[in-house]
Design a protein around this motif. Structure first.
Motif, short mmCIF file in Angstrom:
data_model
loop_
_atom_site.label_atom_id
_atom_site.label_comp_id
_atom_site.label_asym_id
_atom_site.label_seq_id
_atom_site.Cartn_x
_atom_site.Cartn_y
_atom_site.Cartn_z
N UNK A 182 -52.04 -10.04 24.55
CA UNK A 182 -53.30 -9.34 24.82
C UNK A 182 -54.51 -10.25 24.68
N UNK A 183 -54.43 -11.26 23.81
CA UNK A 183 -55.57 -12.16 23.59
C UNK A 183 -55.32 -13.54 24.20
N UNK A 184 -54.39 -14.29 23.63
CA UNK A 184 -54.16 -15.66 24.07
C UNK A 184 -53.56 -15.69 25.48
N UNK A 185 -52.67 -14.75 25.76
CA UNK A 185 -52.11 -14.67 27.10
C UNK A 185 -53.17 -14.33 28.13
N UNK A 186 -54.06 -13.40 27.77
CA UNK A 186 -55.14 -13.02 28.69
C UNK A 186 -56.11 -14.17 28.91
#
Length: 274
Positions: A102-106
């Motif tokens: 949700x954070x680093x992937x986004x």
């Protein structure tokens, strides 16, 4: 003076505004060196996705309030969550995977140019946050550190993948195992950051860079990012074939037409990202 449009992030732990088509995102927990709480991480993931989908935003700049970029996970709260203790091993793995994506992937997957402005410490997951950006500018006093070994953890948030590709097999292991503090000068020589700046000039220089990217051919940038991502795990001929598709897409774009017209007219192009 550029116009500033405030963005409601839903929490005071995360500040955001749009300026000159740059989304300026500020982690705002300076009292704990912007360590990541669940509230901050949740809001950050949603905001990154929102900014990447907003046609009025053409570049993203991430920084931290006060004297740090991000100290990573909130170590003081790691052993205090009764809710986490009640979860099974598989449930905890699933939750972590979801939160990482949700954070680093986004952030890594964002198709708009991303810049990290690092005013101070970037540690653990906070270092991974900076490394997931396309370009990193650090204050000369900034310190980068993997930090995981210091608290007996193996690493998360894509740190192993990012480090290995940025600094190579051996250096990545050195940085993870030893958890040594890396100053801005060494970080630049290793390739962890793209450039350093005097502390007082960091904000201005990083924003100028992001604004330059925002004025650029952002559709072409998006295709460039896809090309570069694909090339990480592709053979040479396969990579060339992939690039051919991207090249034709950009060749048909309005930005390409504007770029060639501006070249012929000996003026600066005005790109619109399409």
């Amino acid at each position: 003076m550029s116009q500033r449009l405030q963005i409601d992030t839903g929490t005071g732990e995360l500040l955001a505004e749009i300026r000159d088509q740059v989304a300026v995102i500020t982690l705002n927990r300076p009292e704990v060196r912007n360590a990541l709480s669940s509230r901050l991480s949740g809001a950050l993931g949603k905001l990154i996705k929102r900014c990447d989908e907003d046609s009025q935003i053409r570049a993203i700049l991430i920084t931290g309030a006060g004297a740090a970029f991000c100290a990573g996970g909130d170590v003081n709260g790691m052993n205090q969550s009764s809710a986490a203790a009640e979860l099974t091993f598989d449930q905890r793995v699933s939750d972590l995977r979801f939160n990482q994506r949700a954070v680093w992937g986004a952030l890594f997957g964002a198709r708009k140019p991303t810049v990290a402005a690092i005013p101070g410490a970037a540690a653990g997951a906070g270092l991974a946050l900076a490394l997931a950006c396309d370009i990193r500018v650090a204050a000369q006093s900034a310190i980068l550190i993997t930090a995981y070994a210091r608290v007996g953890l193996s690493g998360d948030c894509g740190i192993a993948w990012l480090l290995t590709r940025l600094v190579g097999f051996s250096r990545a292991r050195e940085l993870m195992f030893l958890s040594e503090r890396v100053d801005a000068r060494r970080a630049e020589s290793l390739g962890l950051i793209n450039q350093s700046a005097p502390d007082a000039e960091l904000e201005e220089r990083a924003f100028a860079l992001a604004a330059t990217l925002a004025r650029g051919p952002t559709f072409a940038f998006s295709c460039m990012k896809s090309n570069l991502d694909h090339a990480l795990n592709a053979e040479f001929l396969e990579s060339m074939d992939y690039e051919a598709e991207s090249l034709i897409r950009t060749e048909l774009s309005l930005d390409h037409k504007e770029g060639t017209r501006a070249f012929a007219e000996k003026r600066s192009p005005v790109f619109h990202g399409r």
